[in-house]
Structures are given as C-alpha cells and as structure tokens.
Motif scaffolding. Sequence first.
Motif, short mmCIF file in Angstrom:
data_model
loop_
_atom_site.label_atom_id
_atom_site.label_comp_id
_atom_site.label_asym_id
_atom_site.label_seq_id
_atom_site.Cartn_x
_atom_site.Cartn_y
_atom_site.Cartn_z
N ASP A 128 -0.38 2.04 -4.19
CA ASP A 128 -1.76 1.41 -3.58
C ASP A 128 -2.79 1.06 -4.73
O ASP A 128 -3.37 0.16 -4.56
CB ASP A 128 -2.40 2.60 -2.68
N ILE B 263 0.90 -1.29 0.08
CA ILE B 263 -0.11 0.11 0.08
C ILE B 263 1.10 1.28 0.00
O ILE B 263 0.63 2.35 -0.68
CB ILE B 263 -0.94 0.03 1.23
N LEU C 95 -7.90 -2.12 0.51
CA LEU C 95 -6.99 -0.81 1.24
C LEU C 95 -7.60 -0.45 2.59
O LEU C 95 -6.92 -0.40 3.68
CB LEU C 95 -7.10 0.23 0.23
#
Lengths: 276, 370
Positions: B227, B223, B237
């Motif tokens: 991302d 991430i 996420l």
Amino acid sequence: MTDRLLTVTDIRLAFAGVVALDDVGFEVNQGELFAIIGPNGAGKTSIFNCLNGVYHPQQGSITFAGHDILGMRAHRIAELGMARTFQNIELFENLTVLDNILLGRHLSFSYGPFSAAIYRGRAKREEIENRARAEDIIDFLEIQAFRKSLVGMLPYGVQKRVELGRALAMDPKLLLLDEPVAGMNLEETEDIARFILDIKEELGIAMILVEHDMGLVMDIADRVMVLDFGRKIAEGVPSVVQQDPEVIRAYLGEEFKSEELHSAEVEAAEATGGAS
Amino acid sequence: MRGRPGLVTAYQRDMAIFPTNTQRVWFAAFALVMALLTFVLSDDLALRGASAAAAAVGAIGLNLVTGWAGQISLGHAFFLGIGAYTAAALGGETGGPLIGLGLEMWIWLPAAGLVAAVAGIVVAPIATRLRGLYLAFVTLGLVFIGEHIFREWDSLTGGIGVGRSAPKPILFGYDLSREGSFLGFTLSAEQQYLLFALVVLLVMGFLAKNLVRGRVGRAFSAIRDRDVAAEIMGINLARHKLIAFAISSFYAGIAGALLWTFVGFIEPRSFSLTLSIVYIAMILIGGAASIMGSIMGAVFITFLPRIVDLLSGYVPFIEDSPTGGFLTVSQVEQILFGLLIVVFLIVEPLGLYGIWIRIRNYWKAWPFSY
Ligand SMILES: Nc1ncnc2c1ncn2[C@@H]1O[C@H](COP(=O)(O)OP(=O)(O)OP(=O)(O)O)[C@@H](O)[C@H]1O
Ligand SMILES: [Mg+2]
C-alpha cells in the motif's frame, strides 16, 4: 531562480529518541542530477521518505514545483510529479512487469469505475494509449522479454530495472533513486549508469541519487551532498566534496574506528588468553 | 498482418478478455451448453444451479474487496442480508403486516445492490484506518450488528422463527416463479430461475472482469501487494478502498436478493458469521483475484452437499439419516468444508482456477509437457 525545482529548508525528523535528520537543507534545480551520500544510517532514505510524504518532518519546509508539500499526502505529492525507486525493491510482486509499469501511469488515466466496468470509449482508448507508453519504457530499459512475467519471479537485477521503469512511467519532474545499483555487478552497474544518464540527457528529468558506489556518484552527479548522523557535512561539485577534510573524516573515520575496534579486540583476546 | 496462429499484433487484441479466437469459441460453446442444460435439468438441480450462479455473483463481490484489494472482510453476510431485505421490502406484498411495496424485480434487484453499496460506502472509511486482522475483526462486528437488527426489526423481517416470504420475481408482468413456456418449451419456476441467474451472472461477471483488467483493478492489486508504494504511485488509498467496498457490497446485495428469492423465504438468522465464512471459502477454494475462480468456488461449495449425498451411497460409514451411522451427511459436509479450506490454503493458493490453468497449460504444451 526560475529553474529551482525543489527547496528543502532545515527539516528535522525524529523518531522516539533517534534524530534521523537534523536541520537538513538543500536545493535541486530543473534537470539536475543531485547525489546524496553518507555512511549507513546517515538519514539518506529518511530524506526520500520526507520528500514523498511517507514521513512528515516535525520542522522545516519543503517546496516542490512551487507547492509547499510538507505534510501533504503521498498520492498528492505524486500528482505534482515526484517519483521514486526503493532501496529494498517495492514492486507489486503478484503482478506482471507490464501491470507494474502501467501502475506507474495510474495518474495518466482519468476514467473512473463506471466507465471501467463498461470498458468502451474513453476507458478503452486510455488503456491502449498508456499501453503504448508503457511499451516505450519497456523498450528503453530493454526488458521486453519479461513483459508478461510476474515480477516476483524475476532476477534481482531485472526487478531493479522494472522499478526504475515504474517510476519513469509517472513522467516525473523529479525522480528519487535510492541505491539503484546496490548488489549489482560491474556490467549491470554500467547499464544502470547509462540509463540514468539517458534519463537526464534525453528526458531532462531531475534526479536525486542516493548511492554507496562512490565511483558512480563521482562520475555522473552534478552536485553532491554528504550526510553524517542526520547532519549535512558538505555540499558541492564532486571533485571538491571529495577533498573535503570533514567528508574524508566521516568516511575514513568509520574505517579507523573499526580498525581500532578490531585491534582492541585482538589485544583483549590476547590479554585474557595470557591470563588463563 | 498474418503470422503464426496466436500471434498478437495489436495492443487492443492483446488486452481483450478473450485474446484468441479459440478462447472465444470455447466460451460461446460453454455458454450455449449452459443455456441448453437449463431446459433439461431436473427442478432440484436447476434450483441448485440458480443458487450457485447467484452465489457466484456474491463471491465475485467478495473477491473484489478481498482477493483484489486485499481488504479482509468477514462482513459479507451483512451485505447479503441487506440485499435480501431491501428486495423483500420493495418487492414484498402490499397490505400485509410486513413492509412491502409490491414493486417489480427490475426495481428491487438493482435497488438491493444500491442499498448494500451505500452500506459498503459507510463502512469503507474503517478500512482506511485499520488493516489486516483488525479490519477482519471490525467487519465481524458488522455481522453481529446485522444479526441484531434483523432479529429485532419485526416489521421488516418477521422476527426470529417467523421470518418472511421473499419478494415476487415479476419482470415486466412476467412471473418467473410460475411455470411458463419459452420457444415452445415448458419451463418450470426453477428452470426459469436458473436461466435468469445465468444472465445476471454473465452480465455481472463481465462488468467485474472489465473493472479488474483496467486501471481500477490494477490499483486494487497494488494496494493489496504494497500500500505504501501504491500511494507513492499516486493511488488514493481511501478512494480506492471506498470503491472496492461499494462495488463488493453492490454485488453482495444483488446476490442476497436473488438467493433468497429462489429459496422463497427469508429467516433472519441466515445472515450469520457462518455465511461470511462460506463466501470466504468460495474465493479461497475457487481462486483469489480471479473471476472464473469465484464462479468455480461458488459452484463447488453450492454443490458440495449434493456431492456428499452421492458419496453417502457408496461410502459405508456415511449415513443419510440423522441418527445411526458413524457420520451424518451434514457432519461430513462440515468436515470436508474445513479440510478443503486448509488444503487449498496450503497446497493450492490459486484455488480451483489455478488447477484448471495448470491442466490447460499441460495440454497446450502436449506432448512436450515438461
Ligand atoms: N521508521 C523508523 N523508525 C525509527 N527509526 C527510523 C525509522 N526510519 C529510519 N530510522 C532511523 O533513522 C536513521 C536514518 O535511517 P535511514 O534509513 O534514513 O539511513 P540511510 O542513510 O538510508 O542508511 P543506509 O545507507 O543503510 O540505507 C537510522 O538511525 C534509522 O534507524
Ligand atoms: Mg537507506
């Protein structure tokens, strides 16, 4: 009918003013190698972005493995079995090759943060199992020597392979390859072509290949779709598409245009030169 | 299978925290020395050591969310504060003017972490909407909200200028703040604090190391690095940012509770932006995305005043007294602090840990060190 994997119907994607995709539709069957070609800016990458949920088309429908995936979040689509490589390499560059490939296997793990912190039983077992699978992929792509190297430090050609490995690690049903041989020499291109054919034949994974290398596409694709300015202008087996007058025009047109432009410039320069 | 020394023949071994026997032996020796030191250090140094160990727990927490998951948080002071006050409320004296339940440390210490973690979970959704500097600004807002609450909530904090005493560190009837004996040695309160803090750091450090070397830590790093690609790998996420904030805040809560227990007193103005920045300095100087780095940074920053103090004896223009002299000790400290952050950011982004790795690799390859 039963072996249909992906159905895209009339998707339309527009960015403030620019229509990137204009009612594009196509199908991909189980195990098929489907290619998308077209001039720069035709909308090839945009199709990939719509398929794996980075962009959400304003109209149309996308059905993948029996699910309507239009508007679905990218990580949910990944769960259904779609993997991808990127035109401009998008690896996790501060991590090793091994960690990048293990990240491709993220969904094959099921342990959560609590078992992670303890790191016994299931967590440990899953890590070891997936490490073994990651090693299989590393062997397959012949990148053993780089296993523990940070990907950011590796040559471009190796990075491209690692990215392919990361996507393969997902055990996908459908693999999207965005210009896998761009910027490669002949030898590297042949290696990748061999990997793609192995993936198709041995693993039976369906693929969509976006590529400018016409020779490669015509050699290995089962079917080809041609895009121009966001519109589909042809689709069929490579030998037929190659002869399609509209395709020839889209491709050659570019060259004609640039040639015309060039001669016009020369004339203009001569004209001004003569006037002074 | 026997091969050359250091040859790894099983994935399990290759994936271990200490893959070689040499590393295991070194770590065990180091831990032993630290434990033995506890018995001989002066109270002053022992207290500083205890604070450093507790701060290291907090720094590991910040490193998880910022160094690994890439979510810049200026709100760490807020979570440290929540930990300190949760501990004070649960472990504080009963019957006084301030909230206090008189519970034991084995309750209030984990509770301090848990309450801070809940606060982290509440804050996490912001991180799924905002990135980078915007997230930094919002978490900065947290510090201001926290300062306001701590200032106004008199029955919990005692209010500005008054404050409250820290909870009693009583573990199953044993009061760490009283001189005691252990294996025939007499241990002062400070030495007991150090011993306890080292044990907590050891446990929390290993838990964090396990977390980051497996699936969750990899997802955090993904991430941080990219991302969009992470999400395409199937990483949720929102879920992972939530996990990162929750765990980070848990560590901060534990650290806050311990630190102010060692100090003995909690002043509501302690949990300011400056405190957040001190923790950011710890992970920048120590090394982002490294457990050892977090510990090195925390130890370094905690001992910095001592180092400057020592220097003041030798460098003529640094003066110990607040008046007179060209620079006072605390001024030098602040200048050094700022300078170090800048120097590390530019010259050694891997921090003290990076320097250590380079020294180690140099000697590993010696005499072929090129
Ligand atoms: N995020 C975006 N915002 C605005 N316009 C975009 C965006 N993404 C793509 N486009 C536009 O959509 C059109 C198609 O772009 P796309 O990247 O899909 O082309 P492509 O066929 O992949 O081209 P290439 O062969 O150069 O990779 C282009 O005109 C591009 O400028
Ligand atoms: Mg493209």
